[in-house]
Design an enzyme around this catalytic site. Structure first.
Site, mmCIF file in Angstrom:
data_model
loop_
_atom_site.group_PDB
_atom_site.id
_atom_site.type_symbol
_atom_site.label_atom_id
_atom_site.label_comp_id
_atom_site.label_asym_id
_atom_site.label_seq_id
_atom_site.Cartn_x
_atom_site.Cartn_y
_atom_site.Cartn_z
ATOM 1 N N ASP A 53 6.050 8.480 -18.937
ATOM 2 C CA ASP A 53 6.008 9.214 -17.661
ATOM 3 C C ASP A 53 4.620 9.119 -17.030
ATOM 4 O OD1 ASP A 53 6.861 12.592 -16.571
ATOM 5 O OD2 ASP A 53 7.017 10.623 -15.633
ATOM 6 N N LYS A 78 2.345 8.610 -14.307
ATOM 7 C CA LYS A 78 2.319 8.452 -12.853
ATOM 8 C C LYS A 78 1.106 9.216 -12.369
ATOM 9 C CE LYS A 78 5.983 11.903 -12.485
ATOM 10 N NZ LYS A 78 7.232 11.870 -13.238
#
Ligand SMILES: Clc1cnc2c(Nc3ccc(N4CCOCC4)cc3)nc(-c3cccnc3)cn12
Length: 273
Positions: A136, A138
């Site tokens: 994840d 980001k």
């Protein structure tokens, strides 16, 4: 800083301003009352965890993050809970969200972008050695310390921040093809994401951005990669991005090869600032 005490409670901390909020809870600036040590306190509501049956994932994330020790991974010093909330005692990243920097400056210089990518690669190599796939990565899970050094945060507990694109929550932009197809995925998903981030650091927008999630999905599956003609982006940078945004996960450039890539060697600042 050794948070050796085990049985923490909310009374050990003076709570400061909220730093961000999300589906599961909020993050606050806080200070440990005795040592005056500044931390970030992430509060998650138990009923939210029960409602989404996330107890196991939460335990796994906590075990992971407490065990990780790396200059580019945000420390989880400890945790405690009361009747209806769980509290995480986290390292405070004084520089705030990298995402905020990116929005303010529009895009990063090649030196800045390469330095962040090298830091991320070192952190991911460490995570992969410890059998952790972040999955994840980001911009809003990336924070900066007081010297502007990158810190990966939020292993699975992303909090929404004020300065975020609306499409950000639940965005597909950073997911590898095998993730968006919900296929079995391995460590190489993080290599793909490094390509997405490198592109976004240099161009200010992610490579497969589109008006709808369906269009983003299609662009990811096709690896529909185009480089806007921008003067300050060298061919070496485009080569690296192209070697990471490869549909076949086995063919993506490995983390150690990223660190030896000419663009990284030429542009990354060795001490990660
Ligand atoms: Cl976990 C954790 C550790 N440290 C932080 C942090 N640190 C931090 C520092 C400084 C500034 N400011 C610096 C002056 O300009 C305004 C912002 C913001 C956040 N933020 C978040 C967060 C989380 C969600 C949304 N937004 C920020 C989570 N954090």
């Amino acid at each position: 800083m050794a948070f050796v005490k085990r049985n923490w409670s909310i009374h050990d901390f003076e709570i400061g301003k909220p730093l961000g909020k999300g589906k599961f809870g909020r993050v606050y600036l806080a200070r440990e009352a005795k040592s005056k040590y500044i931390v970030a306190l992430k509060v998650i509501f138990k009923e939210q965890i029960e409602k989404y049956r996330l107890q196991h994932q939460l335990k796994r994330e906590m075990a992971i993050q407490t065990s990780l020790r790396h200059p580019h991974v945000l420390r989880l010093y400890g945790w405690f809970h009361d009747e209806d909330r769980i509290f995480f005692i986290l390292e405070y990243a004084h520089g705030g969200e990298l995402y905020g920097e990116l929005r303010r400056s529009g895009c990063f210089s090649e030196k800045q972008a390469a330095t962040y990518i090298a830091s991320l690669t070192h952190a991911l190599a460490y995570c992969h050695e410890n059998h952790v796939i972040h999955r994840d990565i980001k911009p809003e899970n990336l924070l900066l310390d007081h010297e502007g050094r990158l810190k990966i945060a939020d292993f699975g507990w992303s909090v929404q921040s004020k300065n975020k694109r609306h499409t950000m929550c639940g965005t597909l932009d950073y997911l590898a093809p095998e993730m968006v197809e919900n296929k079995a995925h391995d460590y190489a998903v993080d290599n793909w994401t490094l390509g997405v981030l490198c592109y976004e650091f240099l161009y200010g927008v992610p490579p497969f951005e589109a008006d709808s999630q369906a269009d983003t999905f299609r662009r990811i599956m096709k690896v529909d990669l185009t480089f806007p003609s921008k003067p300050h982006v060298s061919d070496d940078a485009k080569v690296l991005i192209t070697q990471l945004l490869v549909k076949d996960s086995a063919k993506r450039l490995s983390l150690d090869k990223i660190l030896k890539h000419p663009w990284i060697i030429m542009n990354a600042d060795p001490n990660g600032t």
